[in-house]
Every structure is written in C-alpha cells, then in structure tokens.
Scaffold this motif. Sequence first.
Motif, PDB file in Angstrom:
ATOM      1  N   LEU A 117       4.076   2.553 -12.070  1.00 24.86           N
ATOM      2  CA  LEU A 117       4.835   1.292 -12.116  1.00 24.86           C
ATOM      3  C   LEU A 117       5.459   0.932 -10.764  1.00 24.86           C
ATOM      4  CD1 LEU A 117       5.709  -1.030 -13.978  1.00 24.86           C
ATOM      5  CD2 LEU A 117       7.755   0.295 -14.553  1.00 24.86           C
ATOM      6  N   LYS A 118       6.009   1.921 -10.054  1.00 24.14           N
ATOM      7  CA  LYS A 118       6.684   1.603  -8.787  1.00 24.14           C
ATOM      8  C   LYS A 118       5.714   1.039  -7.743  1.00 24.14           C
ATOM      9  CE  LYS A 118       6.713   6.401  -7.032  1.00 24.14           C
ATOM     10  NZ  LYS A 118       7.602   7.486  -6.552  1.00 24.14           N
ATOM     11  N   TYR A 119       4.451   1.495  -7.788  1.00 21.53           N
ATOM     12  CA  TYR A 119       3.459   0.978  -6.834  1.00 21.53           C
ATOM     13  C   TYR A 119       2.922  -0.380  -7.288  1.00 21.53           C
ATOM     14  CZ  TYR A 119       3.668   5.669  -4.905  1.00 21.53           C
ATOM     15  OH  TYR A 119       4.108   6.842  -4.346  1.00 21.53           O
ATOM     16  N   ILE A 120       2.817  -0.580  -8.591  1.00 22.49           N
ATOM     17  CA  ILE A 120       2.403  -1.899  -9.121  1.00 22.49           C
ATOM     18  C   ILE A 120       3.436  -2.946  -8.705  1.00 22.49           C
ATOM     19  CG2 ILE A 120       2.062  -3.258 -11.236  1.00 22.49           C
ATOM     20  CD1 ILE A 120       0.971  -0.614 -12.529  1.00 22.49           C
ATOM     21  N   LYS A 121       4.715  -2.598  -8.872  1.00 20.30           N
ATOM     22  CA  LYS A 121       5.799  -3.530  -8.507  1.00 20.30           C
ATOM     23  C   LYS A 121       5.825  -3.791  -6.998  1.00 20.30           C
ATOM     24  CE  LYS A 121       9.024  -2.861 -12.328  1.00 20.30           C
ATOM     25  NZ  LYS A 121      10.350  -2.372 -12.754  1.00 20.30           N
ATOM     26  N   LEU A 122       5.569  -2.738  -6.222  1.00 26.19           N
ATOM     27  CA  LEU A 122       5.557  -2.891  -4.762  1.00 26.19           C
ATOM     28  C   LEU A 122       4.429  -3.827  -4.328  1.00 26.19           C
ATOM     29  CD1 LEU A 122       6.609  -2.062  -1.907  1.00 26.19           C
ATOM     30  CD2 LEU A 122       4.980  -0.165  -1.992  1.00 26.19           C
ATOM     31  N   LYS A 123       3.232  -3.625  -4.868  1.00 33.31           N
ATOM     32  CA  LYS A 123       2.074  -4.454  -4.501  1.00 33.31           C
ATOM     33  C   LYS A 123       2.298  -5.920  -4.904  1.00 33.31           C
ATOM     34  CE  LYS A 123      -1.722  -3.108  -3.227  1.00 33.31           C
ATOM     35  NZ  LYS A 123      -2.681  -2.161  -3.740  1.00 33.31           N
ATOM     36  N   LYS A 124       2.902  -6.108  -6.069  1.00 38.12           N
ATOM     37  CA  LYS A 124       3.197  -7.469  -6.565  1.00 38.12           C
ATOM     38  C   LYS A 124       4.208  -8.157  -5.638  1.00 38.12           C
ATOM     39  CE  LYS A 124       4.362  -9.747 -10.935  1.00 38.12           C
ATOM     40  NZ  LYS A 124       4.882  -9.560 -12.301  1.00 38.12           N
ATOM     41  N   TRP A 125       5.217  -7.406  -5.237  1.00 42.47           N
ATOM     42  CA  TRP A 125       6.268  -7.907  -4.340  1.00 42.47           C
ATOM     43  C   TRP A 125       5.669  -8.258  -2.982  1.00 42.47           C
ATOM     44  CZ3 TRP A 125       8.358  -5.439   0.126  1.00 42.47           C
ATOM     45  CH2 TRP A 125       9.562  -5.970   0.600  1.00 42.47           C
ATOM     46  N   LEU A 126       4.799  -7.390  -2.462  1.00 41.73           N
ATOM     47  CA  LEU A 126       4.146  -7.636  -1.169  1.00 41.73           C
ATOM     48  C   LEU A 126       3.242  -8.871  -1.237  1.00 41.73           C
ATOM     49  CD1 LEU A 126       3.204  -3.966  -0.190  1.00 41.73           C
ATOM     50  CD2 LEU A 126       4.817  -5.424   1.048  1.00 41.73           C
ATOM     51  N   LYS A 127       2.530  -9.003  -2.363  1.00 48.86           N
ATOM     52  CA  LYS A 127       1.632 -10.152  -2.549  1.00 48.86           C
ATOM     53  C   LYS A 127       2.429 -11.461  -2.525  1.00 48.86           C
ATOM     54  CE  LYS A 127      -2.183 -11.769  -5.428  1.00 48.86           C
ATOM     55  NZ  LYS A 127      -2.897 -11.662  -6.718  1.00 48.86           N
ATOM     56  N   SER A 128       3.623 -11.445  -3.120  1.00 48.10           N
ATOM     57  CA  SER A 128       4.471 -12.646  -3.140  1.00 48.10           C
ATOM     58  C   SER A 128       4.946 -13.017  -1.737  1.00 48.10           C
ATOM     59  CB  SER A 128       5.686 -12.432  -4.055  1.00 48.10           C
ATOM     60  OG  SER A 128       6.615 -11.548  -3.461  1.00 48.10           O
ATOM     61  N   ARG A 129       4.844 -12.072  -0.799  1.00 53.59           N
ATOM     62  CA  ARG A 129       5.251 -12.304   0.583  1.00 53.59           C
ATOM     63  C   ARG A 129       4.050 -12.481   1.506  1.00 53.59           C
ATOM     64  NH1 ARG A 129      10.748 -10.106   2.166  1.00 53.59           N
ATOM     65  NH2 ARG A 129      11.960 -10.346   0.267  1.00 53.59           N
ATOM     66  N   GLY A 130       2.861 -12.663   0.913  1.00 49.88           N
ATOM     67  CA  GLY A 130       1.677 -12.993   1.715  1.00 49.88           C
ATOM     68  C   GLY A 130       0.728 -11.854   2.031  1.00 49.88           C
ATOM     69  N   PHE A 131       1.001 -10.650   1.494  1.00 53.23           N
ATOM     70  CA  PHE A 131       0.120  -9.513   1.772  1.00 53.23           C
ATOM     71  C   PHE A 131      -1.122  -9.585   0.890  1.00 53.23           C
ATOM     72  CE2 PHE A 131      -0.961  -4.959   0.733  1.00 53.23           C
ATOM     73  CZ  PHE A 131      -1.467  -4.618   1.978  1.00 53.23           C
ATOM     74  N   GLU A 132      -2.290  -9.524   1.522  1.00 57.87           N
ATOM     75  CA  GLU A 132      -3.541  -9.537   0.765  1.00 57.87           C
ATOM     76  C   GLU A 132      -3.975  -8.100   0.507  1.00 57.87           C
ATOM     77  OE1 GLU A 132      -6.451 -12.011   2.659  1.00 57.87           O
ATOM     78  OE2 GLU A 132      -5.026 -13.665   2.880  1.00 57.87           O
ATOM     79  N   ASP A 133      -4.344  -7.819  -0.733  1.00 53.46           N
ATOM     80  CA  ASP A 133      -4.684  -6.462  -1.132  1.00 53.46           C
ATOM     81  C   ASP A 133      -5.731  -5.861  -0.197  1.00 53.46           C
ATOM     82  OD1 ASP A 133      -4.515  -4.185  -2.566  1.00 53.46           O
ATOM     83  OD2 ASP A 133      -5.819  -4.823  -4.195  1.00 53.46           O
ATOM     84  N   SER A 134      -5.432  -4.653   0.284  1.00 55.54           N
ATOM     85  CA  SER A 134      -6.366  -3.970   1.184  1.00 55.54           C
ATOM     86  C   SER A 134      -7.190  -2.959   0.375  1.00 55.54           C
ATOM     87  CB  SER A 134      -5.582  -3.246   2.278  1.00 55.54           C
ATOM     88  OG  SER A 134      -4.838  -2.185   1.712  1.00 55.54           O
ATOM     89  N   ASP A 135      -7.982  -2.172   1.074  1.00 57.40           N
ATOM     90  CA  ASP A 135      -8.795  -1.148   0.416  1.00 57.40           C
ATOM     91  C   ASP A 135      -8.056   0.187   0.342  1.00 57.40           C
ATOM     92  OD1 ASP A 135     -11.284  -2.717   0.081  1.00 57.40           O
ATOM     93  OD2 ASP A 135     -11.205  -2.789   2.265  1.00 57.40           O
ATOM     94  N   LEU A 136      -6.750   0.141   0.557  1.00 56.12           N
ATOM     95  CA  LEU A 136      -5.951   1.365   0.532  1.00 56.12           C
ATOM     96  C   LEU A 136      -5.225   1.519  -0.803  1.00 56.12           C
ATOM     97  CD1 LEU A 136      -4.327   1.123   4.091  1.00 56.12           C
ATOM     98  CD2 LEU A 136      -6.420   2.314   3.447  1.00 56.12           C
ATOM     99  N   ARG A 137      -5.199   2.745  -1.308  1.00 56.20           N
ATOM    100  CA  ARG A 137      -4.529   3.037  -2.581  1.00 56.20           C
ATOM    101  C   ARG A 137      -3.562   4.209  -2.382  1.00 56.20           C
ATOM    102  NH1 ARG A 137      -6.387  -1.007  -3.140  1.00 56.20           N
ATOM    103  NH2 ARG A 137      -7.956  -1.849  -4.558  1.00 56.20           N
ATOM    104  N   PRO A 138      -2.341   4.098  -2.954  1.00 54.31           N
ATOM    105  CA  PRO A 138      -1.432   5.251  -2.876  1.00 54.31           C
ATOM    106  C   PRO A 138      -2.021   6.419  -3.659  1.00 54.31           C
ATOM    107  CG  PRO A 138      -0.497   3.496  -4.239  1.00 54.31           C
ATOM    108  CD  PRO A 138      -1.736   2.955  -3.636  1.00 54.31           C
ATOM    109  N   ALA A 139      -1.928   7.598  -3.094  1.00 57.85           N
ATOM    110  CA  ALA A 139      -2.510   8.778  -3.746  1.00 57.85           C
ATOM    111  C   ALA A 139      -1.697  10.019  -3.386  1.00 57.85           C
ATOM    112  CB  ALA A 139      -3.969   8.950  -3.314  1.00 57.85           C
ATOM    113  N   GLN A 140      -1.873  11.057  -4.200  1.00 59.77           N
ATOM    114  CA  GLN A 140      -1.217  12.345  -3.954  1.00 59.77           C
ATOM    115  C   GLN A 140      -2.275  13.330  -3.452  1.00 59.77           C
ATOM    116  OE1 GLN A 140       2.098  12.320  -4.449  1.00 59.77           O
ATOM    117  NE2 GLN A 140       2.418  14.398  -3.703  1.00 59.77           N
ATOM    118  N   PHE A 141      -2.012  13.937  -2.303  1.00 61.19           N
ATOM    119  CA  PHE A 141      -2.958  14.881  -1.702  1.00 61.19           C
ATOM    120  C   PHE A 141      -2.351  16.281  -1.693  1.00 61.19           C
ATOM    121  CE2 PHE A 141      -3.786  10.684   0.011  1.00 61.19           C
ATOM    122  CZ  PHE A 141      -5.170  10.568  -0.106  1.00 61.19           C
TER     123      PHE A 141
END
Length: 333
Positions: free
Chosen positions: A9-33
Amino acid sequence: MGINCSHKLKYIKLKKWLKSRGFEDSDLRPAQFWDTGRGLMTTKALQAGDLVISLPEKCILTTGTVLSSGLGEYIMRWKPPVSPLIALCTFLIAEKHAGEKSLWKPYLDVLPKTYTCPVCLEHDVVSLFPEPLRKKAQEQRTTVHELYMSSKAFFSSLQPLFAENTETIFNYSALQWAWCTINTRTVYMKHSQRECFSLEPDVYALAPYLDLLNHSPNVQVKAAFNEQTRSYEIWTNSQCKKYKEVFICYGPHDNQRLLLEYGFVAMNNPHSSVYVSSDTLLKYLPPLDKQRNAKISILKDHDFLGNLTFGWDGPSWRLLTALKLLSLEADEL
C-alpha cells in the motif's frame, strides 16, 4: 533477483502521489533484495546510455519547497539566517508531525524510521570501531549535537504554528532523524544563494522514489537536473539485466566514508582502504630519535598525520610521504 514490493500500500500511494505531480511510470519497481535490502529492480533490460529515471521538479523537495510552506515567513524573519540544511530538517520534522495533514505524507511513509549512521549508534558500538573511524564518528555526533543546540531558539520561534510545545516536536532525536534523512538520501542540486539563508551551499534535494536506488561502486551513471525538461534525470553507463537490481554510484568512496555518510559498507569495494592512525605510525618510531618532535611538528604543520591509508594498490602517497619523513636521518632533515 528481488521480491517485488510494488503491491504494498505505501508504494501504491507513493506512485499515485508522484503521478499527480507529473511523474510518468518508469520500468522500476520497489523490491526487497537479500544482500542490499530495499531497492529498485528493472522490468526491462537496460543498456548503456538508457534513461533510468526522470523525476519532475514538482516531485523534488528543496529549500524552495520549505520557503513556500508555512515555515517560509518564519525563516525569512529569523536572524542570523538559518542554514539550508536546518531549513530542510525543520520542514521534515514539521511535516512528519503533521501526519495525515502533510502534503508529503506518501513520501514520508516510505522513509526509514531509523538509520545506521554512526551518529545514531550506541556509544558501546562506536567504541568498537577502529580509532580513525571512531574519531570521525565522534566528530559527526558533535556536529549534529551542535546543530541542534544552535537551532533551539529558532525552533522555539515556530511555536505559533503548533498547538504542542515545540520542544517536544523538535527534540534531539527528531533532528537526528531529519539530519540522517538529508545526509543519506539527498541528490546534488545547486540552488542560487538566497538572503534568508546563511552562506552554506544550498545544494540539497530530496528525490522521492529515485532515492530508493542503492549504491554500487562498480556502475557508472550520469545524474543531474535537466533545465530543459525541468526534471532530475539519471542515465546509466552500465548494462542491467531484466528483473535485476538497478544501482547508481554515490561516488568513489571507501567503506569508512560509506559507513559515516550512509550507514552501510559495500562488498568487494575497489575503493576500500585501511586507515592508519597517527598513534600506530608513531609507535614504531625509534624512541631515541632526537629529531622525533621536529618530524612530528612538520607532519602536523602540513596536515600529514591524518587520512593515512593502505588501499588495494598498497600505501597511499600521503602515508608513504609521512613514513619517508619519519625515516630521515638527522642530517637529511
């Protein structure tokens, strides 16, 4: 390969917030390594010369953001002027305190709650460090504590903005957290000098999502703010396979510098070095050397008793120079 975390949820909300500020979805995904912890993986293969990420200006947190907030008029009024660093620290603490009301909440929610920089570590842990690192860690603690003490009066001036006592909100642990956030996560972005700030360089910018990229000493990137696109961009000079972690390079830092500045060390770091303390150096000097004090004085005067290292290629030029001087006979000095 990492475990994709973009469903959280925290990353979904972050991406939505960024999109509202003009960020276009990239090919990068948050992940745990398993080896680096949280980072970003790519969903397509990257080639040298590819654009990794482009973050619009509206998504970036700078001193300009701070001045246009409710804190702005208080900063402009305060004399002597606060530093750009304190302005950003104050903003982070105030926004974190605002909770749900903060416009930056989706970003604040993905920031680390704690850090592993030496300034945050217990004294008994720091006491186990090698002497040169321990000294640097103590200097860092002193810097942050002095920053806090010198800012207390400014924090008190913000009382009209808060129902709660500012001493409770802007306490030492809050400043420590904000300082570490800025020290470990900002990208370099030069801003013009403003009269309302002290003369320290205003070069900080917090870049949400982009700051999830981890460091590797083995990659090369080009990173800068693009004046044409009004975005902060990172271009890679290295290849990266599909579903692998994408790295950037924070600089050619040895592990002491990485631990001090960012709170981690890099495996197989080509810039690794071992620091030799001045005590170790002087311990092996012939005790009967009559020129001992003169030699030490020369080294001190020319600042050659610090930053003495062994790297993969052997002793550094500074260490060799110090050793050569200490080995001189009386008639050679």
